[in-house]
Design an enzyme around this catalytic site. Structure first.
Site, PDB file in Angstrom:
ATOM      1  N   ASP A   1       0.864  -1.183   0.000  1.00 14.93           N
ATOM      2  CA  ASP A   1       0.000   0.000   0.000  1.00 14.93           C
ATOM      3  C   ASP A   1       0.899   1.230   0.000  1.00 14.93           C
ATOM      4  OD1 ASP A   1      -1.770   2.070   0.650  1.00 14.93           O
ATOM      5  OD2 ASP A   1      -2.938   0.821   2.013  1.00 14.93           O
TER       6      ASP A   1
ATOM      7  N   HIS B   1     -11.506   6.437   2.628  1.00 12.00           N
ATOM      8  CA  HIS B   1     -11.480   7.746   3.287  1.00 12.00           C
ATOM      9  C   HIS B   1     -11.353   8.871   2.282  1.00 12.00           C
ATOM     10  CE1 HIS B   1      -7.083   7.456   2.571  1.00 12.00           C
ATOM     11  NE2 HIS B   1      -7.315   6.173   2.753  1.00 12.00           N
TER      12      HIS B   1
ATOM     13  N   ASP C   1      -3.605   7.422  -3.095  1.00  6.43           N
ATOM     14  CA  ASP C   1      -3.364   6.302  -2.182  1.00  6.43           C
ATOM     15  C   ASP C   1      -3.851   5.046  -2.908  1.00  6.43           C
ATOM     16  OD1 ASP C   1      -3.318   4.601   0.039  1.00  6.43           O
ATOM     17  OD2 ASP C   1      -4.828   5.724   1.177  1.00  6.43           O
TER      18      ASP C   1
ATOM     19  N   GLU D   1     -11.134   1.327  -0.492  1.00  6.44           N
ATOM     20  CA  GLU D   1     -10.209   0.233  -0.200  1.00  6.44           C
ATOM     21  C   GLU D   1     -10.832  -0.924   0.569  1.00  6.44           C
ATOM     22  OE1 GLU D   1      -6.932   1.185   2.495  1.00  6.44           O
ATOM     23  OE2 GLU D   1      -7.746   3.185   2.776  1.00  6.44           O
TER      24      GLU D   1
ATOM     25  N   GLU E   1      -7.032  -1.159  -3.531  1.00  3.04           N
ATOM     26  CA  GLU E   1      -7.306   0.263  -3.277  1.00  3.04           C
ATOM     27  C   GLU E   1      -6.993   1.121  -4.492  1.00  3.04           C
ATOM     28  OE1 GLU E   1      -4.963   2.120  -0.152  1.00  3.04           O
ATOM     29  OE2 GLU E   1      -6.464   3.700   0.110  1.00  3.04           O
TER      30      GLU E   1
ATOM     31  N   HIS F   1      -6.211  11.402   5.597  1.00  2.00           N
ATOM     32  CA  HIS F   1      -7.505  10.976   6.141  1.00  2.00           C
ATOM     33  C   HIS F   1      -8.296  12.220   6.516  1.00  2.00           C
ATOM     34  CE1 HIS F   1      -5.150   7.197   6.763  1.00  2.00           C
ATOM     35  NE2 HIS F   1      -6.213   6.739   6.168  1.00  2.00           N
TER      36      HIS F   1
HETATM   37 MN    MN Z   1      -6.145   4.472   2.134  1.00  2.00          MN
HETATM   38 MN    MN Z   2      -3.571   2.922   1.208  1.00  2.00          MN
END
Ligand code: MN
Ligand code: MN
Length: 298
Positions: free
Chosen positions: A88, A159, A99, A192, A283, A167
């Protein structure tokens, strides 16, 4: 930035293009015998080479560890045959963050969990249009997981992302129930889903040690700690960082430990599946425009 991405979309797209190039690299790096440090550092270095900054330490989580693990300063973690590995990572351009994550299953038996996580992500993205209840996105993800015979991790969510903020408040659930609010035009979200097997508990709990941190608001009085606090603030602001990024001397290691104990630096505890069942993750980051949702990381 209220309700419009006009002025920032180009930089989100730039960050996304970096992540698009990093995804196949991440998949290629995951193999039996590879060290977690090597995977993290290669992706972080490539992020910089491509003109971005890592928005947070590359996370490499194995088996039942779902999130918040990166190479610790002392190294030592190695990928083995049979591991289910999540990589990630985030790319940042001028403070604009994307992300994304890939999962690689090194098990000789393909259980289909990685593919199912990808299908859940696609179902989530397809339903994440401006004005839709976030619960509808969660429902699409949950339904897709369960129809493939897997469980979603109910207490991990996607998020909202805003500039310099990974976030940013808004949540995109992976389940149908328990979340209110709508997907909003002019916002960026990471979607995700995390999946586990039917014998898993379907939720994660905190575990130790913590290897990812962020600066908290309170400032220390002690001069050595204050110096380290300023150094962290200058380098990472309030974004997540890895202890290994600080390259601490022996004395600084002590000061760092005290900063954490005093609450001037917060931990991101490792998150582990409650029953020890392996977890897969998929994600992408999306930009929600009034008329369409754009996937930035593919
Ligand atoms: Mn994330
Ligand atoms: Mn992530």
């Amino acid at each position: 930035m209220s309700g419009s991405l006009d002025s920032s979309l180009d930089r989100y797209v730039q960050a996304g293009m970096i992540a698009v190039k990093l995804r196949p690299l991440a998949e290629k790096l995951v193999k039996s015998g590879a060290s977690v440090a090597e995977i993290c550092e290669s992706i972080e270095e490539e992020t910089r080479r491509l003109g971005g900054k890592p928005a947070f330490p590359v996370n490499v989580c194995v088996g039942s560890v779902a999130a918040h693990f990166t190479a610790p300063p002392e190294g030592g973690h190695v990928i083995s045959d049979g591991d289910l590995v999540k990589v990630d990572f985030g790319a940042m351009v001028d403070g604009f963050i994307v992300d994304t994550a890939v999962s690689v299953n090194l098990s000789p038996m393909d259980s289909g969990i990685v593919r199912a996580a990808g299908d859940c992500l696609e179902a989530g993205i397809a339903s994440a249009r401006a004005g839709v209840e976030v619960a509808k996105v969660g429902a699409a993800i949950q339904r897709t997981a369960e129809s493939a015979g897997f469980k979603v991790i109910s207490n991990l969510t996607g998020h909202e992302i805003s500039r310099h903020n990974l976030h940013a408040g808004g949540v995109v659930p992976n389940v149908e129930r328990g979340y209110r609010g709508k997907v909003q035009a002019g916002k960026v979200y990471a979607i995700e889903p995390f999946l586990t097997y039917s014998y898993g508990a379907g939720f994660v709990v905190e575990s130790s040690p913590s290897v990812i941190f962020r600066l908290a608001r309170s400032r220390p009085r002690d001069p050595a700690q204050a110096a380290l606090h300023s150094k962290i603030a200058g380098s990472f602001g309030t974004l997540p960082f890895a202890e290994r990024w600080l390259k601490l001397s022996g004395e600084e290691k002590e000061a760092f430990k005290r900063l954490v104990d005093a609450g001037c630096v917060s931990k991101y505890p490792q998150l582990v599946e409650k029953n020890g069942a392996a977890v897969a993750q998929a994600e992408h980051t999306v930009a929600v425009l009034p008329e369409k949702t754009i996937v930035l990381t593919r």
